[in-house]
Design a protein around this motif. Sequence first.
Motif, mmCIF file in Angstrom:
data_model
loop_
_atom_site.group_PDB
_atom_site.id
_atom_site.type_symbol
_atom_site.label_atom_id
_atom_site.label_comp_id
_atom_site.label_asym_id
_atom_site.label_seq_id
_atom_site.Cartn_x
_atom_site.Cartn_y
_atom_site.Cartn_z
ATOM 1 N N ASN A 288 36.086 21.282 40.552
ATOM 2 C CA ASN A 288 35.511 22.050 39.454
ATOM 3 C C ASN A 288 36.489 23.156 39.076
ATOM 4 O O ASN A 288 37.667 23.085 39.441
ATOM 5 N N PHE A 289 35.995 24.169 38.352
ATOM 6 C CA PHE A 289 36.901 25.242 37.906
ATOM 7 C C PHE A 289 36.474 26.591 38.457
ATOM 8 O O PHE A 289 36.462 27.590 37.750
ATOM 9 N N ILE A 290 36.107 26.611 39.710
ATOM 10 C CA ILE A 290 35.615 27.859 40.297
ATOM 11 C C ILE A 290 36.788 28.710 40.759
ATOM 12 O O ILE A 290 37.650 28.244 41.502
ATOM 13 N N SER A 291 36.810 29.981 40.290
ATOM 14 C CA SER A 291 37.979 30.796 40.598
ATOM 15 C C SER A 291 37.671 31.898 41.602
ATOM 16 O O SER A 291 38.570 32.620 42.013
ATOM 17 N N GLY A 292 36.392 32.023 41.993
ATOM 18 C CA GLY A 292 36.098 33.059 42.982
ATOM 19 C C GLY A 292 34.723 32.876 43.582
ATOM 20 O O GLY A 292 33.852 32.230 42.979
ATOM 21 N N ILE A 293 34.552 33.397 44.790
ATOM 22 C CA ILE A 293 33.223 33.316 45.400
ATOM 23 C C ILE A 293 32.648 34.722 45.603
ATOM 24 O O ILE A 293 31.680 34.906 46.331
ATOM 25 N N GLU A 294 33.228 35.700 44.912
ATOM 26 C CA GLU A 294 32.770 37.085 45.050
ATOM 27 C C GLU A 294 31.287 37.232 44.704
ATOM 28 O O GLU A 294 30.566 38.015 45.311
ATOM 29 N N ASP A 295 30.839 36.416 43.701
ATOM 30 C CA ASP A 295 29.435 36.479 43.276
ATOM 31 C C ASP A 295 28.448 36.300 44.424
ATOM 32 O O ASP A 295 27.340 36.823 44.393
ATOM 33 N N LEU A 296 28.847 35.507 45.403
ATOM 34 C CA LEU A 296 27.900 35.128 46.453
ATOM 35 C C LEU A 296 27.638 36.238 47.458
ATOM 36 O O LEU A 296 26.673 36.184 48.217
#
Length: 444
Positions: A288-296
């Motif tokens: 996919n195009f996920i650029s970060g997991i900071e949201d989690l």
Amino acid sequence: MYGHGAILLLTVRACKCCNIVPGCRYSSNGDTYSCSGTLWKENEFDNFNVDDRTSVKVIEICNIKKDSLNLHKINIKFPHLTNITIWQGNVNAITGTFLSGNQIKVLQLRDLSITHLPLKLLNSLINLEHLDLSGNRLQSLDAKMIQEINRIPSINITNNEWNCFLDLDWALKLNPNIVNKTNDFNCYQNPYGGKPIVAITHIKKDVQTSCPSKCECTLTDVVRDPSNLELEPIIEVNCSSRDFTHFPSVLPNKTKILLLDSNKIQSLEPLISNPIYEKVQDLNLDNNFISGIEDLEGSYWFLHFRSLSLRNNQLMHLPTYALDNALQVNPNMPDAVRLFLGENPWKCDCVFVVSFQDLLRKYKAQIFDIDEIKCSYIKNDYYPTILSLSRGEVCRLPSDSIRTLDLVNGVLASLIVLILGKLAYDYYHFKKTGRLPWIVTKIP
Ligand SMILES: *[C@@H]1O[C@H](CO)[C@@H](O)[C@H](O)[C@H]1NC(C)=O
Ligand SMILES: *[C@@H]1O[C@H](CO)[C@@H](O)[C@H](O)[C@H]1NC(C)=O
Ligand SMILES: *[C@@H]1O[C@H](CO)[C@@H](O)[C@H](O)[C@H]1NC(C)=O
Ligand SMILES: *[C@@H]1O[C@H](CO)[C@@H](O)[C@H](O)[C@H]1NC(C)=O
Ligand SMILES: *[C@@H]1O[C@H](CO)[C@@H](O)[C@H](O)[C@H]1NC(C)=O
């Protein structure tokens, strides 16, 4: 009505109709005809005269070796039957139906190998009070037959090979008063083997009605929660390669496994904001195009997930402290947690890599593709795995930010050379002509 049926059941179950001596015989009172262990044919009752046969009310046939049994032929020979018990033996097909005007109250066809019943078997059995089809190999019942079954006060359909992969609408149509009192009305084949059909039917219906339209939803298993013995569905939703740009907004309740790989997803935000994702334990977001997991960071999901796969996305950095904190409190640690982070364009700058290496080492049992976690670019075709870099090497490598600094230094150095050159020129010019540089004349 049912109470009567239950009492009836006890009396008929007590029947010991299997005589060890093979053959057919009349009972002393003349209304019972019993046979056991013979190669029996419906139309061979040569040892009985017509009067004997018409006085028979109860027929008990046990352990017969016969593939198919024609009830019609039996009924013609014994027109005044009230109880029929046929049990044990290898009968697998029932053919024929009863005469109209029959007085049959009890029909037991149990512990045989019946796989199919005649569709109209029950139509003429208007006096029937108890039907026992237990211990056969039935896989489903015809919806048309359910109506007839529902008017019988007592039925026993347990211990069959009910197939929970087939359409189960018939099971929901069964009279719940009867079905609820049945303990062992269970699915036969795994993974649903031994689980109650009615509950499975409801779960399967829910799974299909709330499945996102482009995806495929499967009830892969149903387990009992050891704490309260409630049924826990294991639901897998496959939304792979379906052009999703966002997480689907609906999912079957309690979905545990979600495949969203090979889509165009950029944001993980629904994992935090949409409560249906709380129960998703295994999430595949590869390609996919996920650029970060900071949201989690700090979310319920991040603290409870079991498997997260983010291979081949756009990850360059990762909040190592947040992942570390989440893993430390995750109840699935250490054995059930699986992380996949390979094939991302990890940026190997000195500050990030040092803490990322610490994280990789600490959780190497949970990170399954640790050898594919590599720097995106260092120099010509050199993509070292992050774990393999020594600390000294990392901070000496010409990463992008170092190149920027070099550029700034270069510019500053040229400016110094330029200013010194100008100073030298002005000094030389002053000596020669005695004129001050233009800029000096302007300063008061
Ligand atoms: C036959 O069925 C009746 C109920 O209709 C029951 O009372 C009786 O005990 C049964 N007889 C036998 C021998 O099973
Ligand atoms: C149904 O038949 C089975 C035997 O096949 C027996 O164990 C069970 O007790 C019966 N159930 C009822 C409700 O009579
Ligand atoms: C049968 O049991 C289900 C739950 O197991 C319940 O929802 C339903 O109301 C019951 N029906 C009857 C008629 O008792
Ligand atoms: C799913 O759960 C929600 C909230 O608990 C409930 O309102 C909804 O009816 C459920 N849906 C299904 C299909 O069970
Ligand atoms: C998910 O669906 C895709 C497309 O239909 C299929 O190719 C893939 O094998 C499925 N994956 C699983 C695990 O069932």
